[in-house]
Design an enzyme around this catalytic site. Structure first.
Site, short mmCIF file in Angstrom:
data_model
loop_
_atom_site.label_atom_id
_atom_site.label_comp_id
_atom_site.label_asym_id
_atom_site.label_seq_id
_atom_site.Cartn_x
_atom_site.Cartn_y
_atom_site.Cartn_z
N ASP A 18 2.66 -19.06 3.21
CA ASP A 18 2.17 -20.13 2.35
C ASP A 18 1.72 -21.34 3.15
O ASP A 18 0.71 -21.97 2.82
CB ASP A 18 3.22 -20.53 1.31
CG ASP A 18 4.62 -20.69 1.89
OD1 ASP A 18 4.98 -19.93 2.79
OD2 ASP A 18 5.35 -21.57 1.43
N TYR A 25 0.81 -1.21 0.00
CA TYR A 25 0.00 0.00 0.00
C TYR A 25 0.85 1.26 0.00
O TYR A 25 0.37 2.33 -0.37
CB TYR A 25 -0.94 0.00 1.20
CG TYR A 25 -2.29 -0.63 0.92
CD1 TYR A 25 -2.52 -1.34 -0.25
CD2 TYR A 25 -3.34 -0.50 1.82
CE1 TYR A 25 -3.75 -1.92 -0.50
CE2 TYR A 25 -4.58 -1.07 1.57
CZ TYR A 25 -4.77 -1.78 0.41
OH TYR A 25 -6.00 -2.35 0.17
N LYS A 72 6.27 -13.86 5.61
CA LYS A 72 7.10 -14.58 4.64
C LYS A 72 8.57 -14.31 4.97
O LYS A 72 9.39 -14.05 4.10
CB LYS A 72 6.75 -14.15 3.21
CG LYS A 72 7.35 -15.02 2.11
CD LYS A 72 6.92 -16.46 2.17
CE LYS A 72 7.55 -17.26 1.03
NZ LYS A 72 7.31 -18.71 1.17
#
Length: 380
Positions: free
Chosen positions: A247, A134, A201
């Site tokens: 993930d 963003y 991540k």
């Protein structure tokens, strides 16, 4: 007691879902409190309607009003893909410092989910709302700006980047990460939730995503030490703070949703995981959300403008209706909020639903946007 709530109609299906949702909210308040409590609705302009009336998509007067407001709610606003203005939603979130995007995801009886046990899904996602993609900086492949940035990365920092690549930068700060996790921790503790999971991540992006993980654990350790624990410590009676790689988390919420209660995550991960969770319990048509600063709670439908069905009385107003319930909870008007949750649940159980839900149910009767709102209102 009379509360002022500012509202933005939205683009595409926005006017339709708003027309169906507002009567539900008003009726829930009236049936719960009679004349002792009410909402004063004040419209603000943004999106296509604002452009038609003022020549601007986001008038400064709208931002000025919201900057001093306590409560607001809106329908979806359009964002073009690959061209035009970046996003009205992002602009408002950054300008008003709406740093926490909060999405509760729960199952409603009757929905035929693509997963075996959707009833085990009961999570609240806290998504950082002002940084990461963003606040991203990016340059088109082959442009002078991209080549200058790549040249700096290659020549000054020794990075291996193709000179013809498109490039982007994702800023993530300690301050931004910590205040989001802090808010999620306070919510989890106040609501007596069993655990909070930091989703990241960090195994690949060690200093942005990995930083989010590290800063999250620091907040828990430094500010909530007497109320939290970790998976390895295992102290009973405290909020368990753990982390999962993004993930792997997608697998976890599919096969072990009961093990996760509150999720705190960065912007892009939060976008993915909240939509994926919504799909498990019926889709974005039943997914409310709120964007919060330290002073303003701005509730919004989480789906898009759906221009292909705009004006056809097909859209599901459930997201905006449930935003109303979420707003009433935030106000402390819990009796009215509970009426809405019960009525939505009964409407879905009756199998009289809009087309997006009817396609996920057996022997359902498809009704229009307005009719679904009327069914919910009747069940309050």
């Amino acid at each position: 007691m009379r509360k002022t709530v500012y509202w933005i109609e939205g683009d595409g299906i926005g006017p339709e879902v708003w027309k169906a949702a507002r009567p539900v909210i008003d009726a829930a308040v009236e049936k719960s409190y009679g004349d002792s409590r009410s909402i004063e609705w004040k419209e603000l302009l943004a999106g296509e309607k604002a452009h038609r009336e003022t020549g601007e998509y986001l008038p400064q007067s709208t931002l000025d009003t919201l900057a001093t407001a306590e409560l607001a709610i809106k329908g979806p606003l359009g964002t073009p893909v690959g061209k035009g203005f970046r996003s009205l939603n992002v602009t408002m979130r950054q300008t008003l410092d709406l740093y926490a995007c909060i999405r509760p995801i729960r199952y409603f009886d009757g929905i035929m989910s693509p997963v075996k046990r959707p009833d085990l899904v009961d999570m609240v996602v806290f998504r950082e709302n002002t940084e990461d993609v963003y606040a991203g900086i990016e340059y088109r492949a082959g442009t002078p700006e991209a080549k200058r940035l790549i040249a700096f990365l290659r020549d000054e920092l020794g990075a291996k980047v193709d000179i013809e690549a498109a490039v982007g930068i994702k800023p993530m700060t300690e301050k931004g990460s910590k205040r989001l996790v802090r808010r999620a921790l306070r919510f989890a503790i106040d609501q007596k939730r069993p655990n909070l999971t930091l989703v990241h991540k960090g195994n690949i992006m060690k200093f942005t995503e990995g930083g989010f993980r590290e800063w999250g654990y620091e907040v828990a350790r430094d500010e909530f030490a007497d109320l939290t624990t970790t998976e390895t410590e295992g102290t009973a009676g405290r909020l368990v703070v753990k982390d999962r790689i993004a993930d792997a988390m997608f697998q976890e919420v599919l096969i072990r949703p009961q093990q996760y209660s509150v999720i705190a995550t960065s912007n892009l991960n939060g976008d993915y995981i909240s939509d994926a969770l919504a799909a498990q319990v019926g889709g974005l048509g039943l997914a409310p959300g709120v964007n919060m600063s330290d002073s303003l709670a701005f509730f919004e439908a989480t789906h898009g403008t759906a221009p292909t069905i705009a004006g056809q009385d097909k859209a599901n107003p459930g997201s905006l209706i449930l935003c109303g319930a979420l707003m009433l909870e935030h106000m402390g008007w819990n009796e009215a909020a509970e009426r809405i949750y019960k009525a939505v649940n009964e409407a879905i159980a009756s199998r009289r639903v809009t087309v997006d839900l009817a396609t996920q149910m057996e022997n359902a009767t498809t009704v229009g946007t307005v009719a679904f709102g009327d069914i919910v209102t009747a069940g309050l």
